[in-house]
Design an enzyme around this catalytic site. Structure first.
Site: not given
Ligand code: VGL
Ligand code: ZN
Length: 200
Positions: A9, A107, A152
């Site tokens: 991410d 995702k 994540c």
């Molecule tokens: C994430 C919160 C919501 C992450 C993704 O990438 O850690 N955290 N969506």
């Protein structure tokens, strides 16, 4: 080839100025690019939510970001709207060498369920397909870096360890949100799951 780098991410919304900014999130990108040179299998994940996703506080009248609610699959932190499909914030940090990726796994696209882990949605049952991909490539060792270390990256690393992979998380190339003790809990949970936390 049995060892893959999984970059979690590295998107604009998780970098300073983004909707769910992680402190210093942008400072690890060049180090991640350099680390890619050590791997012949590179996988990126991309948080990729439809508008009005159920993990957004704005989808729950009266709720505020960072509140925890009960969802059918368990407790869920409510987030500011982030990584909406096709939005600028959902794009990778432009410095990230996304061209190096063999696979980009998206995702969080199911409106009713969040997906922190690269392997399973937050029901811990619905697979993303990454395990099958890694198995067919004969990959058994994983190094993980990216954002957010306590969400994540943590969920991905623990799921990978449970699936039998040898997992390392490089903390110098990761940054966390650290809300309500989430960082300490994540580090303890990863250690308990047999994830190697590498500081260098
Ligand atoms: C994430 C919160 C919501 C992450 C993704 O990438 O850690 N955290 N969506
Ligand atoms: Zn998300």
């Amino acid at each position: 080839m049995t060892h893959a780098l999984i970059v979690i991410d590295m998107q604009l919304d998780f970098c300073p100025g983004g909707a769910l900014a992680v402190t210093e999130g942008d400072t690890i990108v060049e180090g991640i690019n350099a680390r890619m040179e050590d791997f012949s299998a590179i996988i990126l994940t991309q948080d990729w939510h439809p508008e009005a996703h159920s993990s957004f506080a704005s989808s729950h009248p009266g709720a505020s970001p960072m509140e925890v609610i009960d969802m059918p699959y368990g407790p869920q932190v409510l987030w500011p709207d982030h990584c909406v499909q096709g939005s600028r914030g959902a794009q990778f940090d432009p410095v990230l060498n996304a061209d190096a990726a063999d696979l980009i796994i998206r995702k969080g696209y199911n409106p009713a369920i969040d997906s922190y882990s690269a392997f399973f949605e937050n029901d811990h049952q619905t697979p993303t397909g990454l395990h099958g991909y890694l198995q067919t490539r004969g990959i058994t060792e994983l190094t993980m870096v990216g954002l957010a270390l306590d969400f994540c990256v943590n969920f991905s690393a623990v799921d990978a360890a449970k699936l039998g992979y040898e997992v390392r998380v490089e903390t110098a190339l990761s940054r966390g949100i650290d809300a309500n003790g989430s960082m300490d809990a994540a580090l303890a949970g990863m250690r308990a799951a047999g994830v190697a936390l590498i500081e260098g």
